[in-house]
Design a protein around this motif. Structure first.
Motif, short mmCIF file in Angstrom:
data_model
loop_
_atom_site.label_atom_id
_atom_site.label_comp_id
_atom_site.label_asym_id
_atom_site.label_seq_id
_atom_site.Cartn_x
_atom_site.Cartn_y
_atom_site.Cartn_z
N PHE A 1 2.13 -5.55 3.37
CA PHE A 1 1.47 -6.51 4.24
C PHE A 1 1.64 -7.81 3.74
CE2 PHE A 1 -0.47 -3.19 6.59
CZ PHE A 1 -0.80 -2.02 5.76
N GLN B 1 0.72 -1.15 0.04
CA GLN B 1 0.19 -0.11 0.09
C GLN B 1 1.08 1.28 -0.04
OE1 GLN B 1 -2.60 0.41 3.40
NE2 GLN B 1 -4.19 1.46 2.08
N MET C 1 3.93 0.57 2.36
CA MET C 1 3.55 -0.55 3.65
C MET C 1 3.50 -1.74 2.90
SD MET C 1 3.46 0.43 6.74
CE MET C 1 2.03 -0.52 7.76
N ARG D 1 6.75 -0.92 7.26
CA ARG D 1 6.77 0.35 6.46
C ARG D 1 8.15 0.33 5.79
NH1 ARG D 1 4.13 4.57 5.70
NH2 ARG D 1 2.66 4.21 7.26
#
Lengths: 117, 113
Positions: free
Chosen positions: A91, A37, A89, A113
């Protein structure tokens, strides 16, 4: 309650350096995923992994990216030569199964991050 | 690329009001998941809907999956300040033997006390 964990929480690196992001999926899950993201944008699929091989990958997941399950618990994402635009970011997620059932629900980790300078 | 559109993008309401968030796509999904995401954290699962027409309730939250499995809605009754956050819908589309989630852009909800 079982959860997906990720390390480190924040990684700062210089452009061109290699980084490895680590994830520990939920123990009885068989399917593993990476998403990213970029700040202010939506979550984007990178890759899915099952039975020690990639099931599917997006256009974002180019030759600079690789994934590995080096042992029975860890799932890693490697970026060989980071670029400024890799800052995001990242995930990790895992699911028990896939298909038309609740078992394909994906559970997400807290994210790493990545900042590329 | 599968596209999910969420509406509205931003919603600001008074405590106690009701609201509905919509998630629409032109694609048929095997399942659809709703998540809530706090700043700097990962998406936290709220619910998974699988069957067309399915309705699931989670306290004051009601989730519905469209009959054709192309759309979904999230309805919150009597919103509270604790409901403030980013709500994401994500459609699962089976490819290559694993579900790949396609996320909507999110609805940022603010509930004013």
């Amino acid at each position: 309650e079982p959860e997906v964990t990720q390390t480190p929480s924040h990684q700062v690196t210089q452009m061109g350096q290699e980084v490895i992001l680590r994830c520990v999926p939920i123990s009885n899950h068989l399917y593993f995923y990476w998403y990213r993201q970029i700040l202010g944008q939506k979550v984007e699929f990178l890759v899915s992994f099952y039975n020690n091989e990639i099931s599917e990958k997006s256009e974002i997941f180019d030759d600079q990216f690789s994934v590995e399950r080096p042992d029975g618990s860890n799932f890693t994402l490697k970026i060989r030569s980071t670029k400024l635009e890799d800052s995001a970011m990242y995930f990790c997620a895992s699911s028990e199964g896939y298909g038309l059932a609740d078992t394909d629900t994906q559970y997400f980790g807290p994210g790493t991050r990545l900042t590329v300078l | 690329t599968q596209l999910l559109e969420q509406s509205p993008q931003f919603l600001s309401i008074q405590e106690g009001e009701n609201l509905t968030v919509y998630c629409n796509s032109s694609s048929v999904f095997s399942s659809l998941q709703w998540y809530r995401q706090e700043p700097g954290e990962g998406p936290v699962l709220l619910v998974t809907v699988v069957t067309g027409g399915e309705v699931k309730k989670l306290k004051r939250l009601t989730f519905q999956f469209g009959d054709a499995r192309k759309d979904s809605s999230l309805h919150i009754t009597a919103a509270q300040p604790g409901d403030t956050g980013l709500y994401l819908c994500a459609g699962a589309f089976i490819r290559g033997g694993a579900n790949n989630l396609f996320f909507g852009t999110g609805t940022r909800l603010t509930v004013i006390p």
